[in-house]
Design a protein around this motif. Sequence first.
Motif, short mmCIF file in Angstrom:
data_model
loop_
_atom_site.label_atom_id
_atom_site.label_comp_id
_atom_site.label_asym_id
_atom_site.label_seq_id
_atom_site.Cartn_x
_atom_site.Cartn_y
_atom_site.Cartn_z
N LEU A 64 0.85 -1.19 0.00
CA LEU A 64 0.00 0.00 0.00
C LEU A 64 0.89 1.23 0.00
CD1 LEU A 64 -1.67 0.67 3.50
CD2 LEU A 64 0.62 -0.20 3.16
N VAL A 73 -6.12 8.43 4.92
CA VAL A 73 -5.87 7.03 5.24
C VAL A 73 -5.83 6.23 3.95
CG1 VAL A 73 -6.81 5.00 6.42
CG2 VAL A 73 -7.07 7.26 7.45
N ARG A 75 -5.84 2.13 2.83
CA ARG A 75 -6.02 0.76 3.34
C ARG A 75 -5.85 -0.23 2.21
NH1 ARG A 75 -10.33 -2.86 3.83
NH2 ARG A 75 -11.69 -1.37 2.79
N GLU A 78 -5.25 -6.16 5.17
CA GLU A 78 -5.29 -6.02 6.63
C GLU A 78 -4.48 -4.84 7.14
OE1 GLU A 78 -5.92 -10.20 8.73
OE2 GLU A 78 -4.02 -10.15 7.61
N THR A 80 -3.46 -0.67 7.28
CA THR A 80 -3.97 0.69 7.14
C THR A 80 -2.83 1.64 7.45
OG1 THR A 80 -6.18 0.01 7.87
CG2 THR A 80 -5.68 2.35 7.93
N ARG A 170 -13.33 5.15 9.18
CA ARG A 170 -13.07 3.97 8.37
C ARG A 170 -13.82 4.04 7.05
NH1 ARG A 170 -9.22 0.83 8.89
NH2 ARG A 170 -10.31 -1.17 8.94
N ASP A 171 -13.22 3.43 6.01
CA ASP A 171 -13.78 3.57 4.67
C ASP A 171 -14.65 2.40 4.24
OD1 ASP A 171 -11.78 1.73 4.41
OD2 ASP A 171 -10.75 2.72 2.75
N GLU A 172 -14.75 1.35 5.08
CA GLU A 172 -15.66 0.27 4.71
C GLU A 172 -17.09 0.65 5.09
OE1 GLU A 172 -13.35 -1.28 7.58
OE2 GLU A 172 -11.98 -0.42 6.19
#
Length: 202
Positions: A64, A73, A75, A78, A80, A170-172
Motif C-alpha cells: 500500500l 488514510v 487501506r 489487513e 492501514t 473507516r472507509d468500509e
Amino acid sequence: MTADTAIAAPLRSPLAEAAGRLAAATRASGGAVRLAELPFLAQINVRLDPKGAALDAVGLALGLQLPLEPDTVVRAGELTALWLGPDEWLVVGPPGSQQDLESRIRGAAGEEPVSVTDVSAQRTTVLVAGPRARDLLAHGCPLDLHPRAFEPGRCAQTTLARAQVVLVARDEPRAGFWVLVRSSFAGYLTDWLLDAAAEWTA
C-alpha cells in the motif's frame, strides 16, 4: 518454579474489564451505536523523507502507498496507513504482525534514512460505529464530524473528552470510527463514551 519453566501470563488488553459494559451498551442501543475494543493491533510509527526513494520502496513492501495528502488514510487488505505529518505515518496491522512489518519496512528502506518504531503497546483502539456514531463522538470532539468535513478515509490527531486520540473514519461500509487512545487514558475514555451514549442506551 524457575524462570525457564514459568508460563508467561496471557496478554491482557487495557479494556478487558470493560468488554461486558461495552457489549451491554451496544445491545441496549438497539443498533444505534456499537462500541468495542479492538485490542493488540500492531501499530508501527514510520518517519522518512517523503521525497526520497524509500517512500515508494516501503509502499511496495507493504502493498500500500503511504498517503501524502494530509489527514488521509490508505487501506489495503489487513493494513492501514495513517498520515500523521509531512514525514510521519502510522501503519496499523493485525495483532502479532509488528515484527514482520518492522522488518519489511527496514528492508525496503535499505540505506535510506528511516525511523521505524513499534508503538503498539502505547495505545489501544476503540471501535465506535452505528448510525449515531458521529453524534456520539461530536459530544466531546472539537472537529467538525459532518461527513462533508470528515468523510470516510480521513484521520486526525485531536482530542475526545480532552484525551489525546487519533481518530480514523473507516472507509468500509458501516465500519464507523477507530479511536486510538493511549492505554493509560483508555478506561477514562471508555467511561466517557458509555456516559455519552446514555441517550441511546437508557
